[in-house]
Design a protein around this motif. Structure first.
Motif, mmCIF file in Angstrom:
data_model
loop_
_atom_site.group_PDB
_atom_site.id
_atom_site.type_symbol
_atom_site.label_atom_id
_atom_site.label_comp_id
_atom_site.label_asym_id
_atom_site.label_seq_id
_atom_site.Cartn_x
_atom_site.Cartn_y
_atom_site.Cartn_z
ATOM 1 N N THR A 165 10.143 -29.365 14.400
ATOM 2 C CA THR A 165 11.487 -29.912 14.227
ATOM 3 C C THR A 165 12.394 -28.690 14.044
ATOM 4 O O THR A 165 13.561 -28.820 14.606
ATOM 5 N N MET A 166 12.396 -27.625 13.272
ATOM 6 C CA MET A 166 12.994 -26.616 13.444
ATOM 7 C C MET A 166 13.156 -25.897 14.580
ATOM 8 O O MET A 166 14.080 -25.520 15.084
ATOM 9 N N LEU A 167 12.155 -25.604 15.411
ATOM 10 C CA LEU A 167 12.256 -24.925 16.670
ATOM 11 C C LEU A 167 12.842 -25.808 17.523
ATOM 12 O O LEU A 167 13.378 -25.393 18.570
ATOM 13 N N GLY A 168 12.710 -27.283 17.454
ATOM 14 C CA GLY A 168 13.438 -28.125 18.393
ATOM 15 C C GLY A 168 14.820 -28.504 18.131
ATOM 16 O O GLY A 168 15.555 -29.172 18.958
ATOM 17 N N SER A 169 15.277 -28.253 16.638
ATOM 18 C CA SER A 169 16.664 -28.578 16.629
ATOM 19 C C SER A 169 17.507 -27.237 16.105
ATOM 20 O O SER A 169 18.523 -27.213 16.638
ATOM 21 N N THR A 170 16.973 -26.422 14.968
ATOM 22 C CA THR A 170 17.663 -25.652 14.517
ATOM 23 C C THR A 170 17.857 -24.386 15.431
ATOM 24 O O THR A 170 19.185 -23.911 15.905
ATOM 25 N N LEU A 171 16.797 -24.026 16.217
ATOM 26 C CA LEU A 171 16.731 -22.714 17.136
ATOM 27 C C LEU A 171 17.605 -23.243 18.320
ATOM 28 O O LEU A 171 18.560 -22.177 18.781
ATOM 29 N N PRO A 172 17.784 -24.287 19.083
ATOM 30 C CA PRO A 172 18.496 -24.647 19.881
ATOM 31 C C PRO A 172 19.967 -24.752 19.596
ATOM 32 O O PRO A 172 21.047 -24.019 20.458
ATOM 33 N N ALA A 173 20.287 -25.274 18.505
ATOM 34 C CA ALA A 173 21.703 -25.100 18.016
ATOM 35 C C ALA A 173 22.244 -23.797 17.858
ATOM 36 O O ALA A 173 23.489 -23.427 18.075
#
Length: 463
Positions: A165-173
């Motif tokens: 979830t972090m790699l797919g939400s935080t990192l892209p943002a």
């Protein structure tokens, strides 16, 4: 003896790590689309919110009905790698391809062509998601007959889901905050996350290649049964499993609420809070950290008070967190935004752990009481309900935003929005998810199966 014990211990840890990497892969790929996909379509491709929501709904419905078919197919498959691993490999390739096509969509000069292209991209992405999730969940159920070990595996699965979830939400943002919401910036984040999906899948395949496997029993009449009729029979058998049916109903409401809450947050931080994407990324980072840190506590609590009560408690916390957005607005302190993120991750850990741990009990109960190996089919039905609820959430959100006057854009930035659109975004991030959680809690009041019942059925089956 010691050598066998060491090999057994190594095997347990390989299964646990593999159980972490598969959800890491599909959560990374799925969260990128869930959080930023709808906004990319409205604010970068100039597709209307209503049309974007309808496209997502169509793809989710397609994918949902493909889930039981993939589950039943993996139940019957016979390959040198076993029943599940080839499906995982195919999914690990298809998801990155779908991400690259979606976020790398060219400028067609035609809204209709853009809509057709992103629909195709989302179909490929969704198919990859199904190929990863269905066999992955089925393998986890097959790997142990011990309910407590399955709970531990669910915890590892939840750890993987949190990291993904972090790699797919935080990192892209955060990447978008650095590059700007350009076409190139979106393609870069698709490439990065797609690489994560592929790498995690390949590593999981190596770890799980010697995991315990079950073999579907030979049936002389299998070739004579029409696939649609066989699928219909599996649906009826699954629906007759009362604990599974109750969990599925609750899960529909839960996924509706979390899907609309996650998708609307990307709009709300930009339009409602008037914040940059760094705030969105930080929110999901804090949510992920809280999810990881609290997982051990949720495992302890579920063993202490029961999985059902812990599940209800997690949903109640999420409900309160989403309602608190009604009190927020432009200039909201980062400390309060971060607190909401942490509490959202804390409740999310409990919801994911308990939901899938309860589902694994229901599926195991089906096996020990019927003697039939239908893990893949049940996993397929679970994600069918997930996809249908997510489809409904995105369709409702897209249609609601369009009806309230949300203005699309091709610049990558949100157009100036009126009061109606701003109110619609606020309701989608707060009231709609809260009402869904209340409905899920009400459904769980009818759930009766507990770990003791599953263990008793196991002992009776072994007698």
């Amino acid at each position: 003896m010691s050598g066998n014990s060491a090999r057994t211990t190594a095997g347990v840890w390989q299964i646990r790590l593999g159980s972490l990497l598969i959800p890491l892969a599909h959560a990374a790929g799925q969260n990128l689309v869930t959080v930023l996909g709808l906004r990319f379509m409205t604010d970068s491709l100039a597709i209307s919110a209503g049309a974007a929501g309808a496209i997502f709904a169509f793809v989710k419905i397609y994918d949902g009905f493909a889930d039981p078919a993939v589950g039943a197919w993996s139940d019957r498959a016979k390959t040198p790698w076993g029943r599940r691993l080839p499906f995982l490999l195919a999914g690990g390739i298809a998801m990155p391809l779908g991400l690259a096509l979606l976020f790398g969509a060219p400028s067609f000069g035609s809204i209709v062509l853009a809509q057709v292209f992103v629909t195709l991209a989302l179909v490929i992405h969704a198919t990859g998601y199904t190929l990863l999730t269905i066999p992955g969940f089925a393998m986890l159920v097959e790997s142990s007959s011990d309910p407590r070990e399955r709970t531990r595996l669910m915890a590892w699965r939840t750890y993987g889901n949190a990291i993904g979830t972090m790699l797919g939400s935080t990192l892209p943002a955060w990447l978008l905050a650095m590059t700007g919401p350009t076409r190139g910036g979106h393609l870069l984040l698709a490439a990065v996350v797609g690489g994560v999906v592929l790498l995690a899948t390949v590593l999981a395949l190596r770890l799980l290649r010697h995991a315990p496997r079950t073999v579907a029993p030979e049936r002389a009449d299998a070739a004579k049964v029409h696939p649609i009729r066989a699928l219909g029979r599996q649906v009826m058998l699954a629906w007759d499993n009362v604990p599974f049916r109750t969990l599925a109903i609750a899960h529909v409401f839960l996924l509706f609420g979390t899907a609309i809450g996650s998708a609307s947050l990307a709009f709300y931080t930009r339009v409602g809070l008037e914040q940059a994407d760094t705030v969105l990324g930080t929110y999901f980072m804090l949510a992920t950290v809280a999810m990881l840190v609290s997982m051990t506590g949720w495992v302890w609590l579920s063993n202490r008070i029961g999985k059902k009560r812990a599940y209800i408690a997690a949903m109640a916390i999420y409900c309160v967190v989403q309602l608190s957005w009604l009190l927020a607005g432009p200039g909201e302190p980062m400390a309060l935004i971060g607190l909401r993120g942490a509490l959202s991750g804390f409740s999310g850990a409990g919801m994911i752990l308990c939901a899938y741990s309860l589902l694994s009990d229901a599926v195991r109960y089906d096996y020990v009481t019927s003697g039939q190996r239908r893990e893949g089919a049940f996993a397929g039905f679970t994600t069918l309900f997930d996809k249908l609820s997510s489809a409904a959430a995105l369709a409702v959100m897209g249609g609601f935003l369009a009806a309230m006057g949300y203005v699309p854009s091709a610049s990558g930035m949100a157009a100036q929005q009126g009061e109606g659109a701003r109110m619609a975004i606020l309701l989608c991030v707060s009231v709609f998810p809260a009402v869904s959680m209340v409905a899920a809690i009400a459904a769980m009041a009818f759930y009766k199966l507990d770990a003791a019942s599953v263990e008793a059925a196991e002992r009776q089956g072994q007698a």
